[in-house]
Design a protein around this motif. Structure first.
Motif, short mmCIF file in Angstrom:
data_model
loop_
_atom_site.label_atom_id
_atom_site.label_comp_id
_atom_site.label_asym_id
_atom_site.label_seq_id
_atom_site.Cartn_x
_atom_site.Cartn_y
_atom_site.Cartn_z
N GLU A 27 0.83 -1.21 0.00
CA GLU A 27 0.00 0.00 0.00
C GLU A 27 0.86 1.26 0.00
N ILE A 28 1.92 1.28 0.81
CA ILE A 28 2.75 2.48 0.88
C ILE A 28 3.58 2.62 -0.39
N THR A 29 3.96 1.47 -0.98
CA THR A 29 4.71 1.52 -2.25
C THR A 29 3.85 2.14 -3.35
N GLN A 30 2.57 1.75 -3.39
CA GLN A 30 1.65 2.33 -4.37
C GLN A 30 1.45 3.82 -4.12
N ALA A 31 1.39 4.22 -2.85
CA ALA A 31 1.21 5.63 -2.53
C ALA A 31 2.42 6.45 -2.95
N PHE A 78 8.49 23.80 -0.37
CA PHE A 78 7.48 22.74 -0.49
C PHE A 78 6.49 22.77 0.69
N LEU A 79 6.91 23.39 1.76
CA LEU A 79 6.03 23.51 2.92
C LEU A 79 5.03 24.64 2.75
N LYS A 80 5.53 25.75 2.20
CA LYS A 80 4.66 26.92 2.03
C LYS A 80 4.99 27.58 0.69
N PRO A 81 4.53 26.95 -0.39
CA PRO A 81 4.88 27.45 -1.71
C PRO A 81 4.23 28.81 -1.99
N GLN A 82 4.98 29.65 -2.73
CA GLN A 82 4.47 30.98 -3.06
C GLN A 82 4.05 31.02 -4.53
N LYS A 83 4.95 31.48 -5.43
CA LYS A 83 4.61 31.61 -6.84
C LYS A 83 5.16 30.47 -7.68
N ASP A 84 5.93 29.57 -7.05
CA ASP A 84 6.53 28.44 -7.77
C ASP A 84 5.47 27.37 -8.02
N LYS A 85 5.04 27.21 -9.32
CA LYS A 85 3.99 26.25 -9.66
C LYS A 85 4.42 24.82 -9.40
N ASP A 86 5.68 24.52 -9.74
CA ASP A 86 6.18 23.16 -9.49
C ASP A 86 6.18 22.83 -7.99
N ALA A 87 6.56 23.80 -7.19
CA ALA A 87 6.57 23.58 -5.73
C ALA A 87 5.15 23.36 -5.22
N LYS A 88 4.18 24.06 -5.82
CA LYS A 88 2.79 23.87 -5.42
C LYS A 88 2.32 22.46 -5.75
N LYS A 89 2.75 21.93 -6.92
CA LYS A 89 2.39 20.56 -7.29
C LYS A 89 2.98 19.56 -6.30
N VAL A 90 4.23 19.80 -5.94
CA VAL A 90 4.88 18.91 -4.96
C VAL A 90 4.15 18.97 -3.62
N ASN A 91 3.78 20.19 -3.21
CA ASN A 91 3.07 20.37 -1.93
C ASN A 91 1.75 19.62 -1.92
N LYS A 92 1.01 19.70 -3.04
CA LYS A 92 -0.29 19.03 -3.13
C LYS A 92 -0.12 17.52 -3.11
N ALA A 93 0.86 17.02 -3.88
CA ALA A 93 1.11 15.57 -3.89
C ALA A 93 1.62 15.08 -2.54
N LEU A 94 2.41 15.93 -1.90
CA LEU A 94 2.95 15.57 -0.59
C LEU A 94 1.85 15.44 0.46
N ARG A 95 0.85 16.31 0.39
CA ARG A 95 -0.26 16.24 1.33
C ARG A 95 -1.04 14.93 1.16
N GLY A 96 -1.22 14.49 -0.09
CA GLY A 96 -1.91 13.23 -0.33
C GLY A 96 -1.12 12.05 0.20
N LEU A 97 0.21 12.09 -0.02
CA LEU A 97 1.06 11.00 0.46
C LEU A 97 1.07 10.95 1.99
#
Length: 846
Positions: free
Chosen positions: A567-571, A634-653
């Protein structure tokens, strides 16, 4: 006991500090030695003798604080402890502490000490109280009457300290002592004759001959035992004392002990008339005025109940509100410990980290209630110092007798936790002062029903989760229903198993009211709270380690472990796909880097939860940005779109990881040794509404009551990593599991009646000297508590009652049973018409 100084002095003195209860002995002891001994305006606080040391004028003085007692007979343990010390240790000086505001009463004990032939210094304490009451004592005249040094003191203000130390040394160095000799009038020739015979006996030379002669005439059992061992059971002295006693009683229609007391009373009256001047009739008008209200036949019970209600309202209800400010401090402490321990893995943590956080969570669950205990202990100290605690014993005396208890059962109950915050161990120990065996045994077996310090966190947890709108009433219910149950159990025991044991009357002095000092109240509250903290840091943490071990083994199966890893590998794979097109994709391919980022994300989120205010939030962000400049985006992204994507994916993980970790912990606990025991009991405990987690908490609490909350704190893990309070976690899981206030009520009542902890069980064995009673103290409360819990839960469901409704029904049933039992017992004890006196021959006047 104080530690003995490292270097020894050539001159040494042994000084006994003796006196009646509530005369200020412990205060004088602290004044001389500097020891922080517990002092309270309650008779009989000192149960055993305590030792301290001080140096003065090149002399090392060992000071022994003896139990407070009204006489030196052998009827109670306190009297025996004090008398045995005087006889066996032969102190160089006796410092006899007397109450200047009640001199006549205090002189009865002084006469007995003088009669033993020891060098005596009279410590005329509480001079400030005497002055306030309009009582003037002529110290010089009193010294002349008694033939000893008399030192006026105010112990709590340390007045007279130097003068007292001087008098002790001067008395010890004096070669001759011309102290007062009591004349026993018509019995004086018999006393002198018996004293001469004892003086001629070499076997009795180690005992004060005049004291022993008087005690033999009184028929004192301990004195007769001593004489029998020294001189033989058929010695002439014993026969002579018995003969004199019999002839005197036949001639005067009065027993010898009463006559001797009368002689002492007349002498005390003469001395007081000579040395004491009353300017206000010698009465404490403040005490009398207050007692007219608090001891009024009709108002006293209501005033007592109101006092209990106010104590719980201020400590439990208002004190709990302070935990809102205290919990963030404990949360930060947990975060600091987590930062020192090995880093958490993506799925499972290293064993050292799991163990360390388990111990911290166990301690924090209990340390969260420190504000409550500070308030609670302060209020109890005010009751003790003011003198109202002794009034409680007076109010409850008649009630206790109706249920086969003794007035002196009050102190063990108070120490055990009538007002909560007590401990059953000293409560059971304090039963040594109860003179009759039946009441003493009943008290020993019912003291554990009181609300000891360790039960309060458990009550507070469940009440704040399930009875929040009714906090005050719920705590009043728990604080009083346990007393009613204890009375009913005592009546049951004294009417059946303990029926053949003897009883004795209750005698107690009501002290005058004193104004509590801020320092004294604060010191006692801090000392008792510190004892609680030390217990959490030792016993509770040790128990938590044992519970942790029992909850870890044998562990989850390989099949389940493989499932969770998949399960964690899939996540993680899903996370990698979501950030694959960003410039940071390669940065998180390494598992260690990803785990580090997840832990940093959790740390930042937890820190934000415990931070209040915009300014504090900005400071927190600045600190994390300075410490982790590469990861902060990645904790508090500002204008960096890629960092925002990482932040969103990180929250799901992180969310998926938290869910899996929770499932692993629950599976591990359910399949553990302790978990299986808890589940095996569910078919039985379900009738009381207990699930397996509650069963595990109850089992762990046998070693120490505090462990129940600590165990619940680690069993209910949802939100623990976010440093949510235990109440929030229990409330969240209770909502999911259908846990209702009715469940909580059944659990609280069972916990209130549950068998004593391990330490108390051992103390019961020590005090009763019986394994039978020790086993009984475990089996009977368990049965009683479980039956009560089943009636509450099953009965409440059958009647479709809510938790608060069932609380009222159960309370009314217990109260009605208690009242009916008490009234029936009082009716049984009502005496018949007085016997017709025999007027054929009037007694001869003395």
């Amino acid at each position: 006991m104080m530690n003995e100084p490292p270097e020894a002095d050539p001159k040494k003195l042994l000084v006994g500090l003796a006196g009646q209860q509530n005369a200020g002995k412990s205060t004088t002891f602290n004044m001389l030695t500097g020891a922080n001994q517990h002092i309270a305006n309650y008779p009989g606080v000192t149960v055993d003798k305590k030792t301290g040391f001080y140096r003065y004028r090149e002399t090392r003085v060992e000071l022994v604080d003896l139990p407070g007692t009204y006489s030196l007979t052998s009827f109670s343990l306190e009297e025996r402890v004090a008398r045995d010390f005087l006889i066996s240790e032969h102190p160089d000086v006796i410092a006899n502490v007397v109450d200047a505001s009640s001199l006549k009463r205090s002189l009865y004990f002084t006469f007995q000490v003088l009669e033993m032939g020891f060098p005596v210094v009279v410590v005329l304490n509480m001079m400030d109280v005497a002055k306030r009451n309009g009582t003037h004592v002529d110290v010089s005249a009193l010294e002349h009457c008694l033939g000893v040094n008399v030192i006026p003191t105010v112990g709590r203000k340390r007045r007279g300290k130097t003068e007292l130390k001087d008098a002790i040394l001067d008395t010890a160095n004096r070669k001759t002592h011309n102290s007062l000799r009591i004349n026993y009038e018509e019995l004086e020739p018999a006393v002198e004759n018996l004293q001469k015979r004892l003086d001629q006996s070499k076997q009795a030379e180690n005992y004060p001959s005049r004291w022993l002669a008087v005690k033999l005439l009184e028929g004192d059992s301990e004195a007769e035992r001593i004489a029998g061992e020294l001189l033989g059971e058929e010695c002439e002295e014993l026969k002579m004392a018995e003969s004199v006693r019999q002839e005197f009683e036949e001639e005067h229609y009065m027993n010898v002990p009463d006559y001797l007391v009368g002689c002492r009373d007349r002498l005390a009256t003469k001395i007081v008339n000579t040395c004491v001047t009353e300017t206000k009739n010698g009465r404490d008008r403040v005490t009398e005025t207050i007692d007219r209200v608090v001891l009024n036949r009709f108002a006293a019970p209501f005033f007592l109940i109101a006092t209990v209600f106010v104590i719980y309202q201020l400590s439990i209800v208002k004190g709990y509100e302070l935990t809102v400010y205290w919990w963030p401090i404990l949360a930060k402490l947990r975060a600091m410990v987590a930062g020192v321990l090995p880093a958490a893995g993506i799925l499972e943590d290293p064993y050292i980290r799991s163990m360390g956080l388990w111990m911290v969570d166990s301690a924090n669950a209990l340390l969260n209630y420190i504000p409550i205990f500070l308030i609670l202990f302060s209020l109890i100290a005010i009751l003790e110092d003011s003198g109202y605690m002794a009034r409680i014993a007076f109010i409850l005396d008649k009630l206790f007798h109706s249920f086969g208890l003794h007035g002196q059962s009050t102190l063990p109950y108070i120490l055990g936790g009538v007002f909560a915050g007590g401990c059953a161990v000293p409560g059971v120990m304090a039963t040594k002062g109860i003179p009759d065996e039946r009441s003493r045994m009943a008290t020993i077996l019912t003291v554990p029903y009181m609300n000891c310090l360790a039960k309060i966190p458990f009550y507070t947890l469940l009440i704040n989760v399930f009875f929040a709108p009714y906090k005050s009433w719920a705590m009043l219910f728990l604080s009083t229903v346990t007393i009613f149950v204890a009375l009913l159990v005592a009546k049951l025991l004294t009417s059946t198993l303990l029926k053949s044991m003897e009883t004795a009357p209750f005698v107690m002095e009501l002290p005058k009211y004193h104004s509590p000092t801020l320092f004294g109240v604060g010191q006692r509250a801090i000392e008792r709270t510190w004892q609680y903290i030390k217990k959490v840091g030792s016993i509770v943490v040790a128990v938590s380690v044992c519970v942790f071990t029992l909850l870890q083994f044998p562990g989850i199966s390989d099949e389940k472990q493989a499932h969770f890893e998949e399960e964690i590998t899939q996540a993680v794979g899903t996370f990698q796909k979501k950030i694959a097109m960003t410039q940071y994709a390669n940065q998180f391919k390494d598992e260690a880097a990803l785990a580090s980022m997840i832990n940093l994300y959790n740390d930042f989120k937890t820190a934000r939860l415990t931070t209040k205010g915009a300014k504090a939030s900005k400071a927190l962000s600045a600190r994390f940005k300075a410490n982790y400049p590469e990861q902060f985006k990645f904790l508090k992204p500002q204008k960096d779109k890629d960092a925002k994507k990482v932040n969103k994916a990180l929250r799901g993980l992180v969310s998926k990881r938290k869910s899996l970790r929770r499932q692993i912990k629950e599976s591990q606990i359910e399949t553990s040794a302790l978990g299986m025991v808890g589940r095996s009991l569910e078919p039985i405990t379900q009738w009381a509404g207990f699930n397996w987690k509650i069963n595990v908490a109850i089992l762990s609490s046998f070693a120490a009551r505090e462990s129940s909350v600590a165990t619940i704190g680690v069993l209910y893990q949802q939100g623990a990593d976010e440093n949510k309070s235990l109440e929030d976690r229990v409330e969240a899981e209770a909502g999911e599991g259908g846990f209702s206030p009715l469940h909580a009520l059944a659990i609280m009542v069972f916990f209130a009646l549950y068998p004593p902890c391990l330490a108390t069980t051992i103390m019961i064995k020590v005090q009763t000297a019986s394994y039978k009673w020790m086993v009984f103290s475990m089996i009977f409360p368990t049965t009683l508590g479980f039956v009560a819990a089943c009636l509450i839960y099953t009965g409440g469901r059958a009647l479709n009652l809510s938790g608060i409704q069932m609380m009222g029904v159960f309370y009314a049933a217990v109260l009605l049973t208690t009242v009916c039992t008490g009234l029936f017992s009082s009716w049984e004890r009502k005496p018949g018409p007085p016997p017709v006196p025999d007027l054929r021959e009037a007694p001869k006047p003395l």
